[in-house]
Write a protein that holds these residues in place. Sequence first.
Motif, PDB file in Angstrom:
ATOM      1  N   ILE A  11      -9.216  -2.635  -0.687  1.00  0.00           N
ATOM      2  CA  ILE A  11      -8.118  -1.972  -1.394  1.00  0.00           C
ATOM      3  C   ILE A  11      -8.611  -0.685  -2.042  1.00  0.00           C
ATOM      4  O   ILE A  11      -7.931   0.345  -2.014  1.00  0.00           O
ATOM      5  CB  ILE A  11      -7.494  -2.926  -2.433  1.00  0.00           C
ATOM      6  N   LEU A 101       0.875  -5.153   2.477  1.00  0.00           N
ATOM      7  CA  LEU A 101      -0.163  -4.871   1.489  1.00  0.00           C
ATOM      8  C   LEU A 101       0.380  -4.977   0.067  1.00  0.00           C
ATOM      9  O   LEU A 101      -0.370  -5.312  -0.862  1.00  0.00           O
ATOM     10  CB  LEU A 101      -0.731  -3.466   1.733  1.00  0.00           C
ATOM     11  N   MET A 105      -1.758  -7.044  -2.736  1.00  0.00           N
ATOM     12  CA  MET A 105      -2.218  -6.437  -3.981  1.00  0.00           C
ATOM     13  C   MET A 105      -1.691  -7.211  -5.184  1.00  0.00           C
ATOM     14  O   MET A 105      -2.416  -7.461  -6.154  1.00  0.00           O
ATOM     15  CB  MET A 105      -1.774  -4.972  -4.058  1.00  0.00           C
TER      16      MET A 105
END
Length: 457
Positions: A11, A101, A105
């Motif tokens: 990330i 994503l 996250m």
Amino acid sequence: MKPQLAIKVLIWAYLVLLIFEGSLRKWIVPGLSGPLLIIRDPVVVAIYMAAASNRVFPQNGAMVVLGVLSAVSAIFAMVFGHGNLGVMLFGLHVNYLHVPLIWIMGSVLTRRDLLWIGIFLMVIAIPNTTLMVEQYNAPFDAKINWGAGGEGTEQLSGTDGHIRPPGFFTFITGPAAFYPIVAAFIIYALLGKMQLVRIVAIGAAIATALAIPVSISRSVMLGVGIVGVTGAICAVISGKIAGNVIKIGVLVAVLAIIVPSIGVFDEALGTFTKRWDDSTSDVKTDIGGRWALGFLEVFDFLDSAPFFGFGIGMGTNAALGLTSGQRGYSPAESEWGRIAGELGPVVGVIYLGFRCWLTWSLWVAAWRAWRKYADSLALLILSAVGLNVINGQWGPPTQLGFAIFGAGLVLAAAKSAEETEVLPGAVDVPAPTVETRRRIPTQLGERPPSVLKPLRR
């Protein structure tokens, strides 16, 4: 390396590439400007593989909808649309690939991770503004003002012989997406959540205040302004009005003393003001009209597009390069128009509904974090990225990246609002009292039952 740690490292790699992708395309390897459009795709795939092995890949209805829409979009493009495999794959990259994503996250990032990301973004704002000042002062054809592809390309013109400087990013749309998120962390730091990093926040505030006139971009100013208004509302509703007024007053005083003393400020402010004055008669068209166009142009494309659409990816600049070898503008001026033209009236409307649902879901999560824990971080970040999520143009890779990464930060901030783990010696996030939790909904008034739930002692 532990699986969750591997995801976090990836990330961070996504974020670093998002910030410096433009530098790669303009100066370091300009010959690879085209392939670098998708430089973050392998990182995203690696994140998904690590998330799947660690059982944190999202398994929800949103993933089912994305899977079905991506399959249908690909079939329609190849069978009924443009039939170009490269354009179709790029379109899937734009509309679908990065979206999961957001939930990853939200699942793996802790409050400590978010604060380090905020510190990184605030620190980066300082050299980025410094570079923008140099670009503002440089001639159009200077190397520092090259566009994507290197020598022979230039940036957008501002006024009075100055470009709209993008800093590290490829175009001015980068600062327009970057500085609002920086402003969100600045406000969060200054309102008492990040004690010893306030000096970084003040430096970033000075850089952001200077970047607004230097950018010659109304989008940068409006984006930061929206975050500022959100922060002011949160400051008032929090109940600590006197303390927050003092903090804001001190910040304004510091900015008023330091920023005008920077040599380029007066000239940049004059240039920025002139650009506003030159377009006074078109302000509604340029700002209000352009904002409305983002939503209204879709109806024209719903009427004119074939039932199966022209094919996913066909409305992007990259598609023009793949099909004709030339750069150009999207046939639609707005994101919603692009989607309606590419996907057709049925699939396009369903995908637009997904974007609206995603934005609403982020709002609900951010609001619950604010109401329950008196934590404003998710709301502040959402004010910075919300418009980009619902109707921002995702074809340009920087705007896509900030929309996805920003949405992931919102979800992570909302889910980690109750965490008390902090950076050693750097922050102070006191656990909210019952009185604080009860005061906020009282001051804000009634909310929809789907958002508010009874508090438990």
